[in-house]
Design an enzyme around this catalytic site. Sequence first.
Site, PDB file in Angstrom:
ATOM      1  N   GLY A 156       0.858  -1.193   0.000  1.00 29.61           N
ATOM      2  CA  GLY A 156       0.000   0.000   0.000  1.00 29.61           C
ATOM      3  C   GLY A 156       0.888   1.235   0.000  1.00 29.61           C
ATOM      4  N   ARG A 179      -1.803  -8.483  -2.100  1.00 27.89           N
ATOM      5  CA  ARG A 179      -3.024  -9.150  -2.580  1.00 27.89           C
ATOM      6  C   ARG A 179      -3.196  -8.921  -4.083  1.00 27.89           C
ATOM      7  NH1 ARG A 179      -7.705  -6.957   1.067  1.00 27.89           N
ATOM      8  NH2 ARG A 179      -6.276  -5.244   0.776  1.00 27.89           N
ATOM      9  N   ILE A 238       6.260  -3.506  10.972  1.00 31.91           N
ATOM     10  CA  ILE A 238       5.670  -2.234  11.417  1.00 31.91           C
ATOM     11  C   ILE A 238       4.167  -2.245  11.125  1.00 31.91           C
ATOM     12  CG2 ILE A 238       7.744  -0.797  11.215  1.00 31.91           C
ATOM     13  CD1 ILE A 238       6.488   0.237   8.499  1.00 31.91           C
ATOM     14  N   ARG A 240       1.103  -4.773  12.220  1.00 30.93           N
ATOM     15  CA  ARG A 240       0.260  -5.001  13.397  1.00 30.93           C
ATOM     16  C   ARG A 240       0.748  -6.244  14.101  1.00 30.93           C
ATOM     17  NH1 ARG A 240      -1.399  -0.732  13.463  1.00 30.93           N
ATOM     18  NH2 ARG A 240      -3.510   0.106  13.481  1.00 30.93           N
ATOM     19  N   GLU A 269       0.005  -6.553  22.404  1.00 34.49           N
ATOM     20  CA  GLU A 269       0.680  -5.367  22.947  1.00 34.49           C
ATOM     21  C   GLU A 269      -0.279  -4.543  23.820  1.00 34.49           C
ATOM     22  OE1 GLU A 269       1.700  -3.672  19.032  1.00 34.49           O
ATOM     23  OE2 GLU A 269       0.370  -2.012  19.489  1.00 34.49           O
ATOM     24  N   HIS A 287       5.482   0.583  19.315  1.00 30.65           N
ATOM     25  CA  HIS A 287       4.459   1.042  18.363  1.00 30.65           C
ATOM     26  C   HIS A 287       4.554   2.560  18.121  1.00 30.65           C
ATOM     27  CE1 HIS A 287       0.242  -0.119  16.665  1.00 30.65           C
ATOM     28  NE2 HIS A 287       0.791   0.858  15.958  1.00 30.65           N
TER      29      HIS A 287
HETATM   30  C1  8YV Z   1      -1.094   4.631  15.578  1.00 27.43           C
HETATM   31  C2  8YV Z   1      -0.963   2.933  13.671  1.00 27.43           C
HETATM   32  O1  8YV Z   1      -0.160   5.299  16.329  1.00 27.43           O
HETATM   33  O2  8YV Z   1      -2.059   4.372  12.164  1.00 27.43           O
HETATM   34  C3  8YV Z   1      -1.918   3.227  12.565  1.00 27.43           C
HETATM   35  O3  8YV Z   1      -2.542   2.277  12.069  1.00 27.43           O
HETATM   36  O4  8YV Z   1      -0.655   1.822  13.926  1.00 27.43           O
HETATM   37  C4  8YV Z   1      -0.316   4.029  14.450  1.00 27.43           C
HETATM   38  O5  8YV Z   1       0.057   5.046  13.572  1.00 27.43           O
HETATM   39  C5  8YV Z   1      -1.854   3.723  16.508  1.00 27.43           C
HETATM   40  O6  8YV Z   1      -2.686   2.837  15.870  1.00 27.43           O
HETATM   41  C6  8YV Z   1      -2.665   4.542  17.502  1.00 27.43           C
HETATM   42  O7  8YV Z   1      -3.930   4.876  17.058  1.00 27.43           O
END
Ligand code: 8YV
Length: 328
Positions: A156, A179, A238, A240, A269, A287
Amino acid sequence: MTKPRILVARAIFPEIIAKLAEHFEVESNPSDEIWTKAQLAAKLADKVGVFTTGSERIDAEVLAAAPHLKICANMAVGYNNFDVDAMTAAGVLGTNAPDVLTETTADFGFALLMATARRLTESEHYLRAGRWTKWSYDMFSGSDIHGSTLGIIGMGRIGQGIAKRGAHGFGMNVIYHNRSRLDAALEADCKASYVSKETLLKTADHIVLVVPYSAASHHTIGAAELALMKPSACLVNIARGGIVDDVALAAALKDKRIAAAGLDVFEGEPKVHPDLLTLSNVVLTPHIASATVPTRLAMANLAADNLIGYLTKNMPLTPLNRAVIAIK
Ligand code: 8YV
Protein backbone atom coordinates in the site's frame (compact mmCIF):
# COMPACT_ATOMS: atom_id res chain seq x y z
CA MET A 1 -29.13 25.17 21.75
CA THR A 2 -27.18 22.33 23.34
CA LYS A 3 -24.26 20.98 21.38
CA PRO A 4 -24.06 17.30 20.32
CA ARG A 5 -22.08 15.16 22.76
CA ILE A 6 -18.89 13.38 21.77
CA LEU A 7 -16.28 11.32 23.57
CA VAL A 8 -12.51 11.55 23.10
CA ALA A 9 -11.35 8.17 24.38
CA ARG A 10 -7.65 8.90 25.00
CA ALA A 11 -5.54 11.91 25.99
CA ILE A 12 -4.81 14.04 22.96
CA PHE A 13 -3.33 17.45 22.00
CA PRO A 14 -5.18 20.24 23.89
CA GLU A 15 -5.67 22.17 20.62
CA ILE A 16 -7.62 19.22 19.21
CA ILE A 17 -9.93 19.20 22.24
CA ALA A 18 -10.36 22.98 21.85
CA LYS A 19 -11.22 22.60 18.15
CA LEU A 20 -13.78 19.88 18.89
CA ALA A 21 -15.25 21.95 21.73
CA GLU A 22 -16.22 24.69 19.20
CA HIS A 23 -18.76 22.24 17.79
CA PHE A 24 -19.46 19.68 20.49
CA GLU A 25 -19.85 19.09 24.19
CA VAL A 26 -16.69 17.04 24.68
CA GLU A 27 -16.05 14.41 27.34
CA SER A 28 -12.31 13.81 27.22
CA ASN A 29 -9.80 11.64 29.06
CA PRO A 30 -6.93 13.93 30.10
CA SER A 31 -5.58 11.39 32.61
CA ASP A 32 -5.36 8.89 29.70
CA GLU A 33 -6.91 6.06 31.69
CA ILE A 34 -7.43 2.92 29.59
CA TRP A 35 -11.14 2.19 29.99
CA THR A 36 -12.56 -1.29 30.14
CA LYS A 37 -15.03 -2.25 27.47
CA ALA A 38 -17.89 -1.75 29.98
CA GLN A 39 -16.60 1.72 30.91
CA LEU A 40 -16.28 2.71 27.24
CA ALA A 41 -19.79 1.41 26.51
CA ALA A 42 -21.23 3.33 29.48
CA LYS A 43 -19.56 6.56 28.34
CA LEU A 44 -20.97 6.11 24.83
CA ALA A 45 -24.58 5.78 26.03
CA ASP A 46 -25.33 9.48 25.39
CA LYS A 47 -22.74 10.28 22.67
CA VAL A 48 -23.17 10.84 18.92
CA GLY A 49 -19.49 10.57 18.10
CA VAL A 50 -16.28 9.11 19.45
CA PHE A 51 -12.61 9.86 18.76
CA THR A 52 -10.74 6.57 19.10
CA THR A 53 -7.22 5.25 18.82
CA GLY A 54 -6.12 1.67 18.20
CA SER A 55 -6.73 0.81 21.85
CA GLU A 56 -10.54 1.12 21.71
CA ARG A 57 -12.37 -1.90 20.31
CA ILE A 58 -15.69 -0.95 18.72
CA ASP A 59 -17.83 -4.05 18.24
CA ALA A 60 -21.47 -5.12 18.32
CA GLU A 61 -21.54 -5.23 22.13
CA VAL A 62 -20.24 -1.66 22.49
CA LEU A 63 -22.50 -0.43 19.67
CA ALA A 64 -25.56 -1.97 21.35
CA ALA A 65 -24.88 0.24 24.37
CA ALA A 66 -24.57 3.37 22.19
CA PRO A 67 -27.99 4.02 20.63
CA HIS A 68 -27.21 7.60 19.57
CA LEU A 69 -23.76 6.94 18.11
CA LYS A 70 -23.24 8.05 14.49
CA ILE A 71 -19.48 8.05 13.98
CA CYS A 72 -16.25 6.51 15.30
CA ALA A 73 -13.23 8.46 14.08
CA ASN A 74 -10.00 6.49 14.45
CA MET A 75 -6.70 8.32 14.84
CA ALA A 76 -4.90 5.57 12.91
CA VAL A 77 -4.74 4.34 9.35
CA GLY A 78 -5.25 0.75 10.56
CA TYR A 79 -8.74 0.02 11.84
CA ASN A 80 -8.68 -3.58 12.98
CA ASN A 81 -10.05 -2.27 16.31
CA PHE A 82 -13.32 -1.63 14.43
CA ASP A 83 -15.83 -4.33 13.55
CA VAL A 84 -16.83 -2.48 10.39
CA ASP A 85 -19.64 -4.91 9.54
CA ALA A 86 -21.19 -4.41 12.99
CA MET A 87 -20.82 -0.65 12.60
CA THR A 88 -22.51 -0.69 9.20
CA ALA A 89 -25.33 -2.85 10.62
CA ALA A 90 -25.76 -0.32 13.43
CA GLY A 91 -25.68 2.63 10.98
CA VAL A 92 -22.45 3.94 12.52
CA LEU A 93 -19.81 5.46 10.24
CA GLY A 94 -16.16 4.56 10.74
CA THR A 95 -13.32 6.79 9.57
CA ASN A 96 -9.55 6.25 9.64
CA ALA A 97 -6.52 8.51 9.19
CA PRO A 98 -4.71 7.56 5.97
CA ASP A 99 -2.08 9.48 3.95
CA VAL A 100 -0.98 11.94 6.63
CA LEU A 101 1.33 9.32 8.20
CA THR A 102 2.64 7.59 5.07
CA GLU A 103 6.10 9.17 4.78
CA THR A 104 6.74 9.33 8.53
CA THR A 105 5.87 5.65 8.90
CA ALA A 106 7.97 4.69 5.87
CA ASP A 107 10.90 6.62 7.42
CA PHE A 108 10.50 4.59 10.60
CA GLY A 109 10.24 1.28 8.73
CA PHE A 110 13.55 2.09 7.13
CA ALA A 111 15.08 3.22 10.43
CA LEU A 112 14.03 -0.06 12.07
CA LEU A 113 15.46 -2.03 9.15
CA MET A 114 18.78 -0.18 9.40
CA ALA A 115 18.90 -0.58 13.18
CA THR A 116 18.17 -4.30 12.88
CA ALA A 117 20.62 -5.10 10.07
CA ARG A 118 23.42 -3.00 11.62
CA ARG A 119 22.78 -4.16 15.23
CA LEU A 120 22.37 -0.61 16.45
CA THR A 121 20.60 -1.08 19.78
CA GLU A 122 22.48 -4.26 20.69
CA SER A 123 25.81 -2.48 20.23
CA GLU A 124 24.64 0.59 22.13
CA HIS A 125 23.57 -1.55 25.10
CA TYR A 126 27.02 -3.18 25.03
CA LEU A 127 28.73 0.20 25.10
CA ARG A 128 26.50 1.63 27.84
CA ALA A 129 27.13 -1.48 29.96
CA GLY A 130 30.85 -0.61 29.91
CA ARG A 131 31.74 -3.77 28.00
CA TRP A 132 33.64 -2.00 25.16
CA THR A 133 37.28 -2.48 26.10
CA LYS A 134 38.82 -2.96 22.65
CA TRP A 135 38.01 -2.92 18.92
CA SER A 136 37.86 -6.26 17.15
CA TYR A 137 37.48 -7.15 13.48
CA ASP A 138 34.07 -8.80 13.77
CA MET A 139 32.53 -6.73 16.54
CA PHE A 140 28.82 -6.27 15.83
CA SER A 141 29.21 -7.13 12.16
CA GLY A 142 25.78 -7.05 10.59
CA SER A 143 24.46 -7.22 7.06
CA ASP A 144 24.40 -4.62 4.30
CA ILE A 145 21.37 -2.63 3.31
CA HIS A 146 22.73 -1.02 0.14
CA GLY A 147 22.65 -3.31 -2.87
CA SER A 148 20.72 -6.05 -1.04
CA THR A 149 17.30 -7.46 -1.91
CA LEU A 150 14.42 -5.88 -0.01
CA GLY A 151 11.18 -7.87 0.16
CA ILE A 152 8.04 -5.94 1.08
CA ILE A 153 4.85 -7.75 2.04
CA GLY A 154 1.90 -5.35 1.73
CA MET A 155 2.42 -2.76 -0.99
CA GLY A 156 0.00 0.00 0.00
CA ARG A 157 1.07 3.61 0.43
CA ILE A 158 3.53 2.90 3.26
CA GLY A 159 4.99 -0.14 1.48
CA GLN A 160 5.52 1.98 -1.62
CA GLY A 161 7.25 4.65 0.48
CA ILE A 162 9.65 2.03 1.85
CA ALA A 163 10.25 0.63 -1.66
CA LYS A 164 11.21 4.09 -2.96
CA ARG A 165 13.58 4.69 -0.08
CA GLY A 166 15.23 1.32 -0.70
CA ALA A 167 15.43 1.48 -4.48
CA HIS A 168 16.25 5.15 -5.00
CA GLY A 169 18.19 5.88 -1.82
CA PHE A 170 20.08 2.66 -1.17
CA GLY A 171 20.25 0.94 -4.56
CA MET A 172 18.28 -2.04 -3.25
CA ASN A 173 16.69 -4.60 -5.50
CA VAL A 174 13.04 -4.33 -4.39
CA ILE A 175 10.59 -7.23 -4.67
CA TYR A 176 7.09 -7.21 -3.22
CA HIS A 177 4.07 -9.36 -2.59
CA ASN A 178 0.58 -7.98 -2.21
CA ARG A 179 -3.02 -9.15 -2.58
CA SER A 180 -3.08 -7.38 -5.95
CA ARG A 181 -0.25 -6.36 -8.22
CA LEU A 182 0.45 -2.61 -8.63
CA ASP A 183 -0.09 -1.09 -12.06
CA ALA A 184 3.00 -0.77 -14.26
CA ALA A 185 3.46 2.97 -13.63
CA LEU A 186 3.48 2.52 -9.83
CA GLU A 187 5.83 -0.46 -10.08
CA ALA A 188 8.22 1.63 -12.19
CA ASP A 189 7.99 4.52 -9.72
CA CYS A 190 8.90 2.19 -6.85
CA LYS A 191 11.39 0.21 -8.98
CA ALA A 192 9.72 -2.88 -7.50
CA SER A 193 8.99 -6.31 -9.00
CA TYR A 194 6.00 -8.44 -8.06
CA VAL A 195 6.83 -11.97 -6.85
CA SER A 196 5.00 -14.79 -5.09
CA LYS A 197 5.15 -14.86 -1.29
CA GLU A 198 7.31 -17.97 -1.45
CA THR A 199 9.85 -16.39 -3.83
CA LEU A 200 9.98 -13.29 -1.65
CA LEU A 201 10.61 -15.31 1.51
CA LYS A 202 13.34 -17.36 -0.17
CA THR A 203 15.20 -14.56 -1.97
CA ALA A 204 14.93 -11.40 0.14
CA ASP A 205 17.88 -10.36 2.31
CA HIS A 206 15.52 -8.20 4.36
CA ILE A 207 11.75 -8.40 4.70
CA VAL A 208 9.48 -5.56 5.81
CA LEU A 209 5.84 -6.25 6.71
CA VAL A 210 3.31 -3.49 6.04
CA VAL A 211 0.15 -5.52 5.48
CA PRO A 212 -3.14 -4.51 7.20
CA TYR A 213 -4.33 -6.92 9.90
CA SER A 214 -7.36 -9.10 9.15
CA ALA A 215 -8.35 -12.72 9.74
CA ALA A 216 -6.77 -13.48 6.35
CA SER A 217 -3.43 -11.85 7.24
CA HIS A 218 -3.20 -13.39 10.75
CA HIS A 219 0.23 -15.04 11.10
CA THR A 220 1.34 -14.08 7.59
CA ILE A 221 4.74 -15.02 9.01
CA GLY A 222 4.77 -18.22 11.09
CA ALA A 223 7.15 -21.14 11.52
CA ALA A 224 6.74 -22.35 7.91
CA GLU A 225 7.49 -18.92 6.45
CA LEU A 226 10.45 -18.32 8.79
CA ALA A 227 11.87 -21.67 7.64
CA LEU A 228 11.90 -20.42 4.04
CA MET A 229 13.85 -17.26 4.86
CA LYS A 230 17.64 -16.97 4.45
CA PRO A 231 19.54 -17.60 7.71
CA SER A 232 21.17 -14.19 7.14
CA ALA A 233 17.82 -12.39 6.69
CA CYS A 234 16.29 -9.64 8.83
CA LEU A 235 12.53 -9.36 9.39
CA VAL A 236 10.85 -6.03 10.23
CA ASN A 237 7.23 -5.71 11.36
CA ILE A 238 5.67 -2.23 11.42
CA ALA A 239 2.21 -3.53 10.46
CA ARG A 240 0.26 -5.00 13.40
CA GLY A 241 0.74 -7.52 16.12
CA GLY A 242 -0.67 -10.85 14.92
CA ILE A 243 0.81 -10.51 11.42
CA VAL A 244 3.79 -12.42 12.85
CA ASP A 245 3.54 -15.46 15.10
CA ASP A 246 5.69 -14.02 17.91
CA VAL A 247 6.29 -17.42 19.54
CA ALA A 248 7.58 -18.90 16.27
CA LEU A 249 9.69 -15.78 15.65
CA ALA A 250 11.27 -15.89 19.10
CA ALA A 251 12.19 -19.54 18.52
CA ALA A 252 13.69 -18.76 15.09
CA LEU A 253 15.72 -15.86 16.50
CA LYS A 254 16.91 -17.94 19.43
CA ASP A 255 18.11 -20.75 17.13
CA LYS A 256 19.60 -18.18 14.68
CA ARG A 257 17.41 -19.57 11.91
CA ILE A 258 17.14 -15.94 10.78
CA ALA A 259 19.68 -13.25 11.69
CA ALA A 260 17.56 -10.63 13.38
CA ALA A 261 14.19 -8.91 13.66
CA GLY A 262 12.94 -5.38 14.20
CA LEU A 263 9.51 -5.17 15.80
CA ASP A 264 7.34 -2.11 16.42
CA VAL A 265 4.14 -4.11 16.96
CA PHE A 266 3.36 -7.22 19.01
CA GLU A 267 0.69 -9.82 19.58
CA GLY A 268 -1.23 -8.68 22.67
CA GLU A 269 0.68 -5.37 22.95
CA PRO A 270 1.54 -3.51 25.12
CA LYS A 271 2.55 -6.92 26.50
CA VAL A 272 5.60 -8.33 24.70
CA HIS A 273 6.36 -12.04 24.58
CA PRO A 274 8.95 -12.59 27.36
CA ASP A 275 11.26 -14.62 25.07
CA LEU A 276 11.64 -11.62 22.75
CA LEU A 277 12.79 -9.49 25.70
CA THR A 278 15.66 -11.84 26.45
CA LEU A 279 17.07 -12.02 22.89
CA SER A 280 19.83 -9.70 21.69
CA ASN A 281 19.13 -10.11 17.95
CA VAL A 282 15.84 -8.22 18.02
CA VAL A 283 15.21 -4.46 18.06
CA LEU A 284 12.03 -3.65 19.99
CA THR A 285 10.10 -0.36 19.85
CA PRO A 286 6.71 0.48 21.43
CA HIS A 287 4.46 1.04 18.36
CA ILE A 288 5.97 4.41 17.43
CA ALA A 289 6.23 4.22 13.63
CA SER A 290 3.97 7.27 13.14
CA ALA A 291 5.30 9.14 16.16
CA THR A 292 6.56 12.53 15.06
CA VAL A 293 4.91 15.63 16.46
CA PRO A 294 3.69 16.98 13.08
CA THR A 295 2.36 13.58 11.97
CA ARG A 296 0.56 12.76 15.21
CA LEU A 297 -0.97 16.25 15.08
CA ALA A 298 -2.04 15.70 11.46
CA MET A 299 -3.58 12.32 12.38
CA ALA A 300 -5.47 13.86 15.31
CA ASN A 301 -6.65 16.77 13.13
CA LEU A 302 -7.91 14.35 10.48
CA ALA A 303 -9.86 12.33 13.07
CA ALA A 304 -11.32 15.58 14.50
CA ASP A 305 -12.19 16.87 11.02
CA ASN A 306 -13.99 13.61 10.29
CA LEU A 307 -16.13 14.11 13.40
CA ILE A 308 -16.82 17.76 12.57
CA GLY A 309 -17.39 17.08 8.86
CA TYR A 310 -19.83 14.23 9.41
CA LEU A 311 -21.73 15.52 12.40
CA THR A 312 -22.14 19.11 11.14
CA LYS A 313 -22.33 18.68 7.32
CA ASN A 314 -22.76 14.96 6.67
CA MET A 315 -19.36 15.13 4.92
CA PRO A 316 -16.65 12.96 6.47
CA LEU A 317 -13.19 13.15 4.87
CA THR A 318 -12.03 9.53 4.99
CA PRO A 319 -15.02 7.20 5.47
CA LEU A 320 -14.56 3.43 5.71
CA ASN A 321 -18.19 2.29 5.28
CA ARG A 322 -19.53 4.92 2.90
CA ALA A 323 -22.87 3.06 2.61
CA VAL A 324 -23.85 4.42 6.03
CA ILE A 325 -23.72 8.03 4.79
CA ALA A 326 -26.35 7.41 2.16
CA ILE A 327 -28.68 5.75 4.68
CA LYS A 328 -28.56 8.67 7.13
C1 8YV B 1 -1.09 4.63 15.58
C2 8YV B 1 -0.96 2.93 13.67
O1 8YV B 1 -0.16 5.30 16.33
O2 8YV B 1 -2.06 4.37 12.16
C3 8YV B 1 -1.92 3.23 12.56
O3 8YV B 1 -2.54 2.28 12.07
O4 8YV B 1 -0.66 1.82 13.93
C4 8YV B 1 -0.32 4.03 14.45
O5 8YV B 1 0.06 5.05 13.57
C5 8YV B 1 -1.85 3.72 16.51
O6 8YV B 1 -2.69 2.84 15.87
C6 8YV B 1 -2.67 4.54 17.50
O7 8YV B 1 -3.93 4.88 17.06
